[in-house]
Each structure stands twice: as structure tokens, then as C-alpha cells.
Design a protein around this motif. Sequence first.
Motif, PDB file in Angstrom:
ATOM      1  N   ARG A  23       2.584   4.143   5.631  1.00  0.00           N
ATOM      2  CA  ARG A  23       3.909   4.763   5.544  1.00  0.00           C
ATOM      3  C   ARG A  23       4.854   4.257   6.630  1.00  0.00           C
ATOM      4  O   ARG A  23       5.797   4.926   7.015  1.00  0.00           O
ATOM      5  N   GLU A  34       8.591   4.958   0.825  1.00  0.00           N
ATOM      6  CA  GLU A  34       8.316   4.592  -0.573  1.00  0.00           C
ATOM      7  C   GLU A  34       9.555   4.847  -1.424  1.00  0.00           C
ATOM      8  O   GLU A  34      10.167   5.904  -1.314  1.00  0.00           O
ATOM      9  N   LEU A  36      -3.030   4.230   2.197  1.00  0.00           N
ATOM     10  CA  LEU A  36      -1.574   4.128   2.237  1.00  0.00           C
ATOM     11  C   LEU A  36      -1.129   3.611   3.604  1.00  0.00           C
ATOM     12  O   LEU A  36      -1.827   3.774   4.620  1.00  0.00           O
ATOM     13  N   LYS A  68       0.840  -1.192   0.000  1.00  0.00           N
ATOM     14  CA  LYS A  68       0.000   0.000   0.000  1.00  0.00           C
ATOM     15  C   LYS A  68       0.880   1.249   0.000  1.00  0.00           C
ATOM     16  O   LYS A  68       0.757   2.130   0.847  1.00  0.00           O
ATOM     17  N   TYR A  74      -0.879   2.956  -5.059  1.00  0.00           N
ATOM     18  CA  TYR A  74      -2.058   3.840  -5.029  1.00  0.00           C
ATOM     19  C   TYR A  74      -2.351   4.393  -6.428  1.00  0.00           C
ATOM     20  O   TYR A  74      -3.505   4.429  -6.872  1.00  0.00           O
TER      21      TYR A  74
END
Length: 868
Positions: free
Chosen positions: A331, A335, A329, A300, A305
Motif C-alpha cells: 500500500r 489503489e 499487498l 500487488k 489480489y
Amino acid sequence: MKGSTELNKRQRHTDDKLRRLTFLAKRYKQAYLIQNALLRLSELASTISDMREFYPAIHNMVSDLLHAENFYVVFYDSATEQYTPQYFSDQKDQLIIDQVPSSAFSSGLTGYVARSGKPLLCDTEQFATLVRDGHIEAHGSPSAHWLGIPLCRGNQVIGVMAIQSYNEKHRYTESDLAVCSSIGGHTLTALDRVKSRELLEDTVRQRTRQLQKINSSLQKEIKERTNAEQLQVALYRISELTASSSDMNSFYRAVHQVLSGLMPAENCYIALLNSDRTKLTFPFFLDQYSPPPRERPLSKGFTEYVIRCGDARLINNDTAAALVEAGELRRSVAEPINNARYSTSWLGTPLLIEQQVIGVIALQSYEQSYKYSETELSILRFVSQHIAVAIQRKLATEQQKRQQEELERKVFESTRELRQTNLFLRLQVEERKKAEQKLFYEANHDALTGLANRQMFLQQLKQQFALSKRQSQLNMALLFIDLDRFKLINDNLGHHVGDAFLIEVSKRLLSTVREHDVVARLGGDEFVVLLTSLMQTTDAEDVAERIIDKVRLPFFLQGQQVTSGASIGIAQFQSEHTNAEALLRDADAAMYQAKSMGRNRFVIFNETMREQMLQALSIEQIIQQALEKQQFTAVFEPVLCGQARNLMGYELHTRWQHPQLGTQYDFSQHITDAGLLPKIEQLMLQQACHHLAVSDSNIGLLTVTLSTAHLQQADLYDQLKQQLSGLEPKHRLCLAFTEREMLQADNAIMTPLRQLKQLGIRLALHNFAADAAPMGLLLQQLFEFVKLDATFCRQLPRSEHKRQLLQMLQSLAVSYKFRVLADGVDNADLLNLLLAEGCCFMQGKYVAELLSAQALASSPSVVFQQLA
């Protein structure tokens, strides 16, 4: 006794002298005070430039001379009999002054002084008398003593200045009245000076703001043009890389360099989905804080996304926090892999092939001082389309190469033992077969392109024709193709480039048909396609559209880029056809009809075409007579603003009303061949100018199409300027020129076009995207309207490539200040699609039905008024 009398006389003389001296002293003191007040008033007028500071300064000055804690100034307009407070300072009524109406001043002491035009000293007794006699009405808090003077400009009272006291101990005298009267007479002069200075300074400030705004607008326009040029160069560069890069790694690096020239791209990566769409690979990765990642499963992250959304996204810290909270998402891991820090601004757009996401290209920034914008998002979206096509093409090529190598390896391994034992026999058989195949091939195929030649094609056509005669359910169609601009390519660039061009065209034709269809070259730039076993009659039209789209794409031949187009004639098999040659003849006739209608299109054969060809010579003679008898009239086709459903204007078409032939519209080719087109265009322009001169503004914008001969020939251009010299207003006339003629003309026509634009005439480019869709013509900023070709618009619902081109045109329209107009809007679905793509100006059969004659006649709103 006598001495006493003398003494009394001297005493009286002394008293009289003392009174005179006292009177003179008071007069001198009063003169001094007035002179001092006037000097201060002059100083205020010279130093103060804001009326908000002027009245308090007057109040302070009066307070220094008199008891004036309560002071006000009211202006009076004799025309409207309105009273307007300019300054009001009062111990008791200060808080209610905003609610006091103008009538309160009119019926009070202020209005009494304004009407009488004389100064007034008023105590409580005199106030009561005036109220009792009906001269005034009581308003506000009662004062113990009141002093007011009129403010006059010439003989006209324009206001009243007054002071009042609520304390009986503070009463005003005639001397105070004289001082106020002297000050009041010069207050207007000082007031005018302050207002003039205030007005001048305000004018300077407004002009400064206007200049700053104009400068800002110019800077913005320069920046927009620069960005558009950079984007255009970048897109051309990516197209070149697609064809020239030897491997994917070099291609990715080169694309990254192009992106770096458009926006900050220190941190950039390309992520691709694997074959089963469960993992991400990173063929290109460049980051300040992270090493290149390995293949990983979907999670995710930002990349996933964008893949789920199928659209470009700009994600800053606030956006990321909202998506994390919404569960889109996670985190916990930066990423796209474990990084030392989070990105503060992330920009990503999907790579799409046939509406399917194959990966993502992304940029990111770790600095708080820089964040990506929507403009950069739009740029990346444009670039991603080209990158996706290049990636798909190169990956397919590499996969095909690997499959071929694998197949060759397996074949080699399985036949290695047999190769030695059968080598001699196989060589003999193969040599004989090659000889036979070569003879057959040379006899039945074109030596340059490898396609079937005329002999083989006629043989195949006759066989299929006989089969269709026996089995009528087998639909068959013949496409006759003629290439546009082939002679120009061959003559200017050489026969070697012309041969390469024909080879590339043959490859593109083969890619548009099925395996059992026949593609042949009859000679020169003429090709034919035989379509068999068609399910529907419209299948031939779909194939023709694909051929036109393929041939319209640029050709890169031996370092040269050339463009062309295709004119196609379609002949459907009918039971009335007596032989195969008749079908070929009909397709040929339809092809010439397509060329006469502007090329880069297809036409389906009908019986009237053959009759028109036989009557061409006689029709030209009839046209000459029709021109002499002025049988050509103007027909007005409405142009719609689809967003507001309002009329923008009309496009003028030529109609020929012949006594025997009836109404004729399609005669342009005969007129052109006879050399009569400029004369008829002059006649139509004359009718358009007359219509603009006698009609009101509700007609909107009137568009007339002209040939470029009016710009290239000096005598025709002089006649054109003479026709336009008396037209007013000129901005309601639009002159249109077709894309094909603009491409064929030289750069000398640019000067007449600019001169027409300077005269106020609007310019339009018609039939855009009919041949090559040249963006260079749009960057000249000569045309205010760009009308898309009708065939192009009708293909939008089923062509993603054309919709992408439309989106690019819409973006260029914003940067280069022109409007896109769609032609051929024949149904509501196409109208709604164009509105969704942002194109709101359109015309066509459906538009004409929406705007009925009665609605057009009574419409009070015209879009042209907004454009003027």
C-alpha cells in the motif's frame, strides 16, 4: 394501729393501680409498635416490586423495632422437605451461607420451628437441652439468644423468619416474640403482593421484548424482500443493457447507475487484463479523489489480489493491514493509482468468462462512517457474472468488426488495380454465378431461416447413410427437434414475431454444431440435425443438451421477450436400418416420446417406442379398465437430507400393476390423452391421506403431484377440498404442481393455491428449470419446496451456467423462505456437488440406495420434525 392498717390498704390499692397502668402502657406501646410495623409493611408491599429490595427493607424494619443485626428468612417445601434461604444477614456466618446444605436448616432450630409450627425463644441453656435431647443438631456459630417464628399460609408452614444475637446483653423477650409473630403473619401477604407485582412487571417486560423481537423480525423480512426485488430488477436491467447498449462506454455508465441503486457506488471502476495478461486497463473509472488512470503493469494492489484469488473479496482497514503483513499487498501506492488518501472499505469481484478472470469490478469508500458488508459483496458477485458476459460479448463484437474492416481494407488495396481491368468480365461471371446460386439456394434451402430444406436434407442424409453402410466405423446420429410453445407465440404475438423466433432458433442451432454437421428445417417448428463422424455415442447427447440450453434462453424479438424449449429425439445409426427414411422415422418417434415426458428434454430411440405408439389406442382402453378395477397403487420414493443423511419424507408415484402387462410406470401420456388423469390422481391422494392417518410421524413429509386441472375446474377443486377436510395433521401432506402446467395456467389458480396454503397444506413446484426457470413463480411465496428437474441436475457437473443458476436459486431460497430439492441424484459425485452448492434435499437412484428399506424402517430421526 387502726390508722396504720388503713394506710397500708390505700398503699396497696395505689400499687395495684400503678401496676395495671404500667401493664396497659406496655400493651398500648406494643400495639402501637405492631400497628406502625404493619403500616410500614403495607407501604413496602405497595412500593417495592423487586424481591431483592423487599427482604432488606423487612430487615431494616425489624431492626428498628428489635435488636436484629442477624436476620434471615428461609422457605420450607413440605413436599420435598427442602429448605431454601431467601435472605440471610449474619455477622459471623455470612460468608459460608452458600455452602450450607438444606439439611443444616432441617436439623437446626429453623427445622425445629418449621416442624412444630410454633414460635420459639431459645437461649444457650435451652439450646443445649434441645441438642442433648436429640431434637436439633448444632450448626454454625453459637448464638447467645435466638428468636424464630413460623411463616404459615393457612395451616401449612412454608418458612421460618428468625433473628439471633451473639451478645448476652441483647436478649429477646416474650414481647419481642409477639411483635415478630404479628409481623410474620402479615409478611406473607406483603410478600405475595410484591411477588405478584414483580411477576406482572416481568411479564410486561417479556411481552415487550417479544413484541420488539417480532417487530425487528418483520422489519428484517421486509428489508430482505425489498433487497431481493431490487436485485432481481437490477439483473433484468443489466440483461437489457447487454442487448440494447450501443457501445461499451454507455454500457459501463448504465451498469454504474444500476449499481448505485443497490449500494453506495460513488467510487467505482472496471479494470480489464490486456491480451497477454501483463497490464491492466481501466475502461470505466469514477473516483472522488483520483483522475482516470492510464494503462499500468500488474503490481500487488487490491485489484491484482482479487485476480490471483479468482473470487470476490471485501477488504477493510484491518483486512488490508493483515494482507500487507502477509506480503499479499503493498500500500505504498494507493489503489488503483496515486490517490490523495486510502480507501477505508474496498469491495471487488472478478469478471469470469469460462472460469478465467478477464478483469475486476470494484467499489470503494473513503468514509470511516460507512463500510461495505457481505450482503453487498454477494450482490456484486451476482452482478459481475452478467457484466462479464456482456463485456466479453461486446468486446468480441467490436474486435470482429475491427478485423473485418482491416481485412476489407487489405483486400481493397491489393485488388484495386485489377478491379478496373477485370470489372466487366467479373460482373458477367458474378451475375451468372449469382443466378445459379440463387436458383440452387432457393431449391435446397428454407426461405425464412436459410437452413437446408427437406429436399436437401434428405439428399444429404441418403449420402451419409450410404457412406456409413460402407464404412461402419463412421458413427452417425440424427436429432429430430420440435420447439415448445411455438403455436402460442405465433397465435398471440403474430406471425412476424413467430418468423423472427424461427430465425433466431436457427442461429442458435448452428452455434451448437460443427461445420460439417447438417442443420435443416423440415417445416413449421420442426428442425433436424445430422451429426457425422462421431467419436463416441454420447456425443449426440452432449449436442442435444447444448441445443436445449440454447433454446431455453429468453428471446428478445421486436421489443418482446419470449421463452421456449426443445423436445429432441435421437436416433443412432444401426446396421439394422434399411434406408435413410427409417432413421428419420425413429428420431421422430423418439421426439414424440420426449414431448410426452414433459418436454424440454431429449430421448434416445429404442424399439419399444414404435410398439408403444402402435398400441396406444388399446392401452387407453386397458387403462380405463384398470381404473375401474383399482389396479393403480402408490410407490414411495424417499427424499434425503444429504447434509445429515436423514430421511425428510417420501414422494408418491403411481404404479400400475396389470395382470398381463406387468408393472407399468410410464403411462402418463396415455392417461392424459384419455382424460383419466384427475381420477387417478384423486385415487393416489386418497391412498396418501389414508397412509398419513394410520402411520406415525416417522413417515415425514408425503408429497403427491397433481395436475392444475384440480385448481381450474370447480368440481375437481371441491372434491379436492373434501378429501383434505378430514386429514390431520395437514402439514405432513405436500401437493406438487409442475412448472410447465403452472406456466400454461392463468392467474386464477393463485386463489385456490393460497386457500390450500391457509389450510396448512404444504405446496411444491416440481420440474423447475425443465423449460424456462420462471423466477416470478418463486416470488409469489406460495411454494415451500422447489424441486429441480432431473435433467437439469444431471447437467450441473458440466455446465457452469446451470451451477450459477443453482447458486442464484439458493440465494432466493433464503430470502423467500423456500427449500430447493434436487432430483435425479444417481451418483455420489452429483450428491457431493449439490452439498457443496448448499442444496441438501435430494432424491434419485443413489438416494434410494443410501436409504435402504431396513434403514428407513428403523430410523429414529426424521428431518420433517425439524421443518414442522
